[in-house]
Design an enzyme around this catalytic site. Sequence first.
Site, short mmCIF file in Angstrom:
data_model
loop_
_atom_site.label_atom_id
_atom_site.label_comp_id
_atom_site.label_asym_id
_atom_site.label_seq_id
_atom_site.Cartn_x
_atom_site.Cartn_y
_atom_site.Cartn_z
N GLY A 1 -13.34 -1.49 -7.31
CA GLY A 1 -14.63 -0.85 -7.06
C GLY A 1 -14.70 0.01 -5.82
O GLY A 1 -15.79 0.21 -5.28
N GLY A 2 -13.54 0.51 -5.34
CA GLY A 2 -13.57 1.45 -4.20
C GLY A 2 -14.27 0.84 -3.01
O GLY A 2 -14.09 -0.34 -2.69
N ASP B 1 -7.81 8.49 0.14
CA ASP B 1 -8.34 7.39 0.96
C ASP B 1 -8.11 7.65 2.46
O ASP B 1 -8.63 6.92 3.30
CB ASP B 1 -7.72 6.05 0.56
CG ASP B 1 -8.45 5.43 -0.63
OD1 ASP B 1 -9.53 5.94 -1.00
OD2 ASP B 1 -7.96 4.43 -1.18
N THR C 1 -9.19 0.65 -10.08
CA THR C 1 -8.40 -0.40 -9.44
C THR C 1 -8.41 -1.62 -10.37
O THR C 1 -9.00 -1.61 -11.45
CB THR C 1 -8.95 -0.68 -8.02
OG1 THR C 1 -9.03 0.56 -7.32
CG2 THR C 1 -8.13 -1.65 -7.22
N ARG D 1 0.85 -1.20 0.00
CA ARG D 1 0.00 0.00 0.00
C ARG D 1 0.88 1.25 0.00
O ARG D 1 1.96 1.27 0.62
CB ARG D 1 -0.86 -0.03 1.27
CG ARG D 1 -1.88 1.11 1.42
CD ARG D 1 -2.95 1.06 0.40
NE ARG D 1 -4.11 1.88 0.76
CZ ARG D 1 -5.03 2.27 -0.11
NH1 ARG D 1 -4.94 1.95 -1.39
NH2 ARG D 1 -6.07 2.97 0.29
N SER E 1 -10.05 -0.43 0.90
CA SER E 1 -11.17 -1.38 0.93
C SER E 1 -10.85 -2.63 0.13
O SER E 1 -11.72 -3.48 -0.08
CB SER E 1 -12.43 -0.75 0.33
OG SER E 1 -12.82 0.38 1.07
#
Length: 556
Positions: free
Chosen positions: A457-458, A408, A366, A92, A438
């Site tokens: 898809g967030g 985010d 994503t 990340r 997420s």
Amino acid sequence: MFKQPKSSLFLFLFYSCNLSAGPNQAAIASAHPLATAAGFEILAQGGNAFDAAVAVSATLAVVEPSGSGLGGGGFWLLKRAKDGKEIIIDGREKAPLAAHSDMYLDGQGNPTLKLSLDGPLAAGIPGLPAGLAHLAKQYGRLPLSKSLAPAIHHAETGFEVGDHYLQAIASRESILQRYPASADIFLEQHATPKPGFRLVQPDLAKTLRRLAVGGHAGFYRGETAKQLVEAVRKAGGIWTLDDLQQYKIVERQPLIGEYHGIRVVSAPPPSSGGIVLVEILNILSAYDLQQFDSVTRKHLIIEAKRRAYRDRDLYLGDPDFVEIPTKRLTSPDYAAGLRVAIRADHALPSGSLSDTPGINPQGDNTTHLSIIDRQGNQVAATLSINQAMGSGFVAEGTGVLLNDEMDDFAVSPGNPNAYGLVGGNANSIEPGKRMLSSMAPTFLQTKDRIAILGTPGGSRIISMVLLAVLDFAEGNGPVSWVNIGRFHHQYLPDVVEHEPDALTIEEMHGLEKLGHELKATGKRYGNMQAILWDKSTGQLEAASDPRGEGAAWVRK
Ligand code: GLY
């Protein structure tokens, strides 16, 4: 109405002792045919699923630049067949060292529109290149020079883009026009290209070559690092060479849950994916969902989502910075407490739990890939640059499109981000901290069946994976999971977002009667990539979401 869950300890011991031979075939599902082909090319050269994951991830970075890339990050969930080791590589992005909690706020403390979404100030320090280097070194059989070769080839020679690319570019045209290096690469005569456009990325090929030769240092030090920092700072960003030199992936234990005898393995913090997924499943585990009519079934799923997403907002952030009550949030007893307040005859308004405002979630970006090799090594990886085309900013000379994952973070605690998610202090901006995600790359396991899945898809990612888990529990396979009509609730905003064709008229009336506000999305969403290995029949199946333009293949 209630089912007795099996003991998790029993399931753990059972599955730990049940390591077995692989499927003798391989399957790869990804968001682009060239990426799936790259994975098989690497398997054919003697690579394992982890080498194939490097090839597929890097190729997606080239051929699906709207969804992920070297300028972004992600999570690779791995299972090694020989010893059953399960691990997640946390690649990340991190906040730059010069980041601070009010960097996107104006003088009145309100978020400055778009500053956390557009341009270099929106970009976290990328983790994807570090993830690829680690994956190859620790788990692969092949050098990066081999596993990155397909991506380098496609960047150098180019490929014809599809509709997915053209739509993503159209949605971000104005921000891409703002930065010459971005416009030169992704636009055609400074506008969204026409169908048939060939995307050629020679600078990105050079950057990939440096990664192939130098490994981690080939990106985070030397020429690439210098070019990245210079370009970012020139355009108003705050990156330093220290940021890049200090970036490290973290190997974390996956988040483990259990639902009706299915072992669920997913992403731990700094992704909310696993905790929220397991919390929803724990709430639902006492119901026999198939016994209910479809309105009640969907109502219970929505109510469970509402409660688990609320905990996301309240408690979750980077575990290296904040204490997360993972044990409590994923405990069946905690879920039982939440379940008590669920009424079968009425929706509980989120406003009665909190009055924080929300906005409509978006995000269909994503990417995801799922892989199993002949030996049974497994990879589920969800990778991102956040919104379509990330920050829209390419660092000149590198071909690297930077992410906008800084959004985010809870940029202004209590105010919603681009996905309508309302975060708290646990997810506030701090130097070097990872922003909450997420993403939910997931494995499912029963005595006979192994599933590998995930989707972009967030904030809706967890909802989509949840629906697939429930469908798996009903005995269905990957073609069914990727085709399910999708509906979503995330606590705030207090609406059930559903695909235009996901609910029947009767279901819509029934849910509205229970007090739910429904909102149809303009188009269908998600792009799930899924694999099922049924050990009892030896059958291996793979499916790619019909909403996307991916490819899922099974080969000897
Ligand atoms: N950028 C989307 C996520 O990580 O959840």
